[in-house]
Design a protein around this motif. Structure first.
Motif, PDB file in Angstrom:
ATOM      1  N   ASP A   1      12.813   2.574   8.903  1.00 51.05           N
ATOM      2  CA  ASP A   1      11.370   3.721   8.534  1.00 51.05           C
ATOM      3  C   ASP A   1      11.260   3.727   6.802  1.00 51.05           C
ATOM      4  O   ASP A   1       9.928   3.763   6.365  1.00 51.05           O
ATOM      5  CB  ASP A   1      11.476   4.579   9.370  1.00 51.05           C
ATOM      6  N   LYS A   2      12.645   3.005   6.240  1.00 49.95           N
ATOM      7  CA  LYS A   2      12.621   3.107   4.805  1.00 49.95           C
ATOM      8  C   LYS A   2      12.802   2.133   4.204  1.00 49.95           C
ATOM      9  O   LYS A   2      12.163   1.359   2.875  1.00 49.95           O
ATOM     10  CB  LYS A   2      13.610   4.656   3.623  1.00 49.95           C
ATOM     11  N   SER A   3      12.634   0.766   4.888  1.00 49.02           N
ATOM     12  CA  SER A   3      13.193  -0.220   4.932  1.00 49.02           C
ATOM     13  C   SER A   3      11.703  -1.539   4.268  1.00 49.02           C
ATOM     14  O   SER A   3      11.386  -2.082   5.047  1.00 49.02           O
ATOM     15  CB  SER A   3      14.237  -1.153   5.186  1.00 49.02           C
ATOM     16  N   ILE A   4      10.592  -0.912   3.834  1.00 50.44           N
ATOM     17  CA  ILE A   4       9.596  -1.217   3.547  1.00 50.44           C
ATOM     18  C   ILE A   4       9.330  -2.508   2.229  1.00 50.44           C
ATOM     19  O   ILE A   4       9.685  -2.433   1.560  1.00 50.44           O
ATOM     20  CB  ILE A   4       8.391  -0.016   2.755  1.00 50.44           C
ATOM     21  N   SER A   5       8.664  -3.477   2.565  1.00 50.52           N
ATOM     22  CA  SER A   5       8.543  -4.544   1.797  1.00 50.52           C
ATOM     23  C   SER A   5       7.088  -4.856   1.415  1.00 50.52           C
ATOM     24  O   SER A   5       7.041  -5.845   1.418  1.00 50.52           O
ATOM     25  CB  SER A   5       9.458  -5.544   2.248  1.00 50.52           C
ATOM     26  N   THR A   6       6.278  -4.679   2.222  1.00 50.52           N
ATOM     27  CA  THR A   6       5.047  -4.727   1.905  1.00 50.52           C
ATOM     28  C   THR A   6       4.129  -3.844   1.941  1.00 50.52           C
ATOM     29  O   THR A   6       4.939  -2.251   2.116  1.00 50.52           O
ATOM     30  CB  THR A   6       4.821  -5.442   3.722  1.00 50.52           C
ATOM     31  N   GLY A   7       3.550  -3.469   2.328  1.00 50.58           N
ATOM     32  CA  GLY A   7       1.538  -2.494   1.452  1.00 50.58           C
ATOM     33  C   GLY A   7       1.305  -1.949   0.690  1.00 50.58           C
ATOM     34  O   GLY A   7       2.397  -2.797  -0.145  1.00 50.58           O
ATOM     35  N   TRP A   8       0.401  -1.118   0.704  1.00 55.51           N
ATOM     36  CA  TRP A   8       0.281  -0.445  -0.823  1.00 55.51           C
ATOM     37  C   TRP A   8       1.137  -0.124  -1.586  1.00 55.51           C
ATOM     38  O   TRP A   8       0.678  -0.090  -2.951  1.00 55.51           O
ATOM     39  CB  TRP A   8      -1.119   0.688  -0.062  1.00 55.51           C
ATOM     40  N   HIS A   9       2.260   0.413  -0.674  1.00 58.56           N
ATOM     41  CA  HIS A   9       2.916   1.208  -1.727  1.00 58.56           C
ATOM     42  C   HIS A   9       4.261   0.487  -2.556  1.00 58.56           C
ATOM     43  O   HIS A   9       4.749   0.892  -3.203  1.00 58.56           O
ATOM     44  CB  HIS A   9       3.245   2.452  -0.897  1.00 58.56           C
ATOM     45  N   ALA A  10       4.561  -0.965  -1.842  1.00 55.85           N
ATOM     46  CA  ALA A  10       4.887  -2.381  -2.242  1.00 55.85           C
ATOM     47  C   ALA A  10       4.761  -2.509  -3.404  1.00 55.85           C
ATOM     48  O   ALA A  10       5.308  -2.557  -4.933  1.00 55.85           O
ATOM     49  CB  ALA A  10       5.271  -3.209  -1.082  1.00 55.85           C
ATOM     50  N   ILE A  11       3.480  -2.236  -3.663  1.00 55.73           N
ATOM     51  CA  ILE A  11       2.323  -3.635  -4.449  1.00 55.73           C
ATOM     52  C   ILE A  11       2.734  -2.098  -5.514  1.00 55.73           C
ATOM     53  O   ILE A  11       2.480  -2.061  -7.062  1.00 55.73           O
ATOM     54  CB  ILE A  11       1.152  -3.853  -4.318  1.00 55.73           C
ATOM     55  N   GLU A  12       2.641  -1.138  -5.588  1.00 55.05           N
ATOM     56  CA  GLU A  12       2.613   0.342  -6.015  1.00 55.05           C
ATOM     57  C   GLU A  12       3.982  -0.067  -6.525  1.00 55.05           C
ATOM     58  O   GLU A  12       3.698   0.543  -8.152  1.00 55.05           O
ATOM     59  CB  GLU A  12       2.587   1.838  -5.238  1.00 55.05           C
ATOM     60  N   PHE A  13       4.523  -0.237  -6.474  1.00 50.82           N
ATOM     61  CA  PHE A  13       5.974   0.564  -7.023  1.00 50.82           C
ATOM     62  C   PHE A  13       6.391  -1.622  -7.655  1.00 50.82           C
ATOM     63  O   PHE A  13       6.321  -0.718  -8.955  1.00 50.82           O
ATOM     64  CB  PHE A  13       6.979   0.130  -5.867  1.00 50.82           C
TER      65      PHE A  13
END
Length: 405
Positions: A169-181
């Protein structure tokens, strides 16, 4: 003639007065002011649609500035892209009160389900899953071979959505926080320094994998815009889910809409988004900032405000120009004392949340001053207490109109 006119007028007034007295004034007033459950759910549908529409439009603005930055990568355009992310985030935060309502954003098993919440807003993230991280931060950023750094991985919408939460659940590749990073980079400064991430715009010009990074930024943004467009469309008047919602029984529709407000205030915001970072040791110095909601941009204080304001909008039936029958109105008709208690709890929670939102110190510093086990709470844990009290009163108010959460 003047005298006759006055007499005639007096007779008319008296006649109208007598006619009026011949009816039950109390009943007439009550009927005029009565709020029905159907009125409340209809007004809620309008609020949901307009909020998603505003979120979508602001995301399109962000998409435009990001595309401009990728086309002409310089410091000024990089700053504009960050500002557009912050502006768009304000609207999205309000929509979170529409979660846990058995609606399209977080269900997957119905024909009308979109199930896009995790694709849009999952967090916290292991940022090394997406891009490079600083040496020595692997304990909280993990040590993946990043998608951007792996030339064998095709960067397109299908691939990055398929990789989202592919490992855990921490291997995030999309969304607001991917863009934020991708805009801010890691925040590896101490909270007391009051600085967000310090990614250089040259990551998109001369750095390794600059072209793949730019493509990833645009692709992740396009996915988010598409997801918001789908939510806006399905909630629009006559839209697929709007028709489903409008045909629910009043009690089921009411239970669903108020359950979202109850969930955000009493669980997701107060517990997952405030208590969790307060007690976390992830991030630089073991101070927990890795687990704050918008940890790269240091925008968590605004996330907290927007989430709470979204709950307030649902409870009181107001959003910008939209105002109408509300859950609060129904409670007030059934039990004015409980309605007053609900209003007091709501206002107290917003006061406590605003103490964070308007604080001169960043959220990642404020959480270093407190623990959830303190005997005397500071402003962060006071907001938790107030949000949970508000949730309790939302539940009690639902009971007052025959809705069990």
């Amino acid at each position: 003639m003047k005298t006759n006119v006055l007499k005639t007028t007096a007779v008319i007034v008296l006649t109208l007065s007598l006619f009026s007295c011949g009816n039950d004034d109390d009943v007439t007033t009550e009927n005029i002011n009565a709020v029905s459950k159907t009125d409340v759910t209809a007004n809620y549908g309008n609020i949901v649609y307009q909020t998603y529409l505003d979120s979508y439009n602001s995301a399109v603005d962000m998409q435009t500035t990001i595309n401009a930055f990728v086309t002409t990568p310089n410091q000024a355009n990089f700053d504009l892209a960050k500002t557009a992310w912050l502006d768009a985030r304000e609207f999205y935060g309000l929509t979170e009160a529409f979660r846990e309502c058995n609606g399209p954003v977080d269900t997957e098993s119905n024909a009308w389900s979109l199930g896009s919440e995790g694709q849009m807003n999952a967090w916290p993230i292991d940022e090394s899953y997406i891009d490079y991280v600083a040496a020595g931060t692997e304990d909280y950023a993990n040590d993946y071979d990043s998608i951007i750094g792996d030339d064998s991985v095709t960067i397109d919408q299908t691939t990055i959505t398929g990789l989202n939460e592919d490992i855990n659940d921490k291997s995030i590749s999309t969304g607001w926080h991917a863009i934020e990073f991708l805009l801010w980079g890691q925040d590896n400064t101490m909270p007391v320094d009051d600085l967000p991430g310090t990614r250089a715009f040259t990551d998109y010009t001369t750095a390794d994998h600059a072209d793949r990074r730019a493509l990833y930024l645009q692709t992740a943004t396009n996915v988010l815009v598409n997801d918001l467009n789908a939510l806006t469309t399905t909630w629009s008047p006559g839209g697929t889910y709007r028709v489903v919602f409008d045909n629910l029984s009043d009690d089921i529709a009411l239970r669903q809409l108020i359950n979202g407000a109850f969930f955000i205030a009493g669980d997701e915001l107060s517990s997952e988004r405030i208590i969790a970072p307060v007690d976390s040791t992830d991030g630089i110095g073991g101070l927990g900032q890795e687990d704050e909601h918008s940890c790269f941009s240091d925008n968590t204080h605004r996330d907290i405000y927007a989430n709470a304001k979204g709950v307030y909008n649902v409870v009181f039936g107001d959003y910008n120009a939209i105002t109408g029958a509300s859950f609060y109105d129904l409670v007030k008709q059934a039990n004015p004392t409980q309605a007053a208690t609900l209003k007091t709890a709501a206002d107290n929670a917003m006061d406590k949340v605003n103490a964070i939102g308007n604080n001169t110190q960043p959220f990642d510093y404020l959480i270093t001053l407190e623990s959830s086990t303190d005997s005397n709470f500071g402003i962060v844990m006071q907001s938790v207490q107030a949000l949970q009290d508000w949730a309790d009163e939302i539940s009690a108010s639902a009971d007052a109109i025959g809705i069990s959460l």
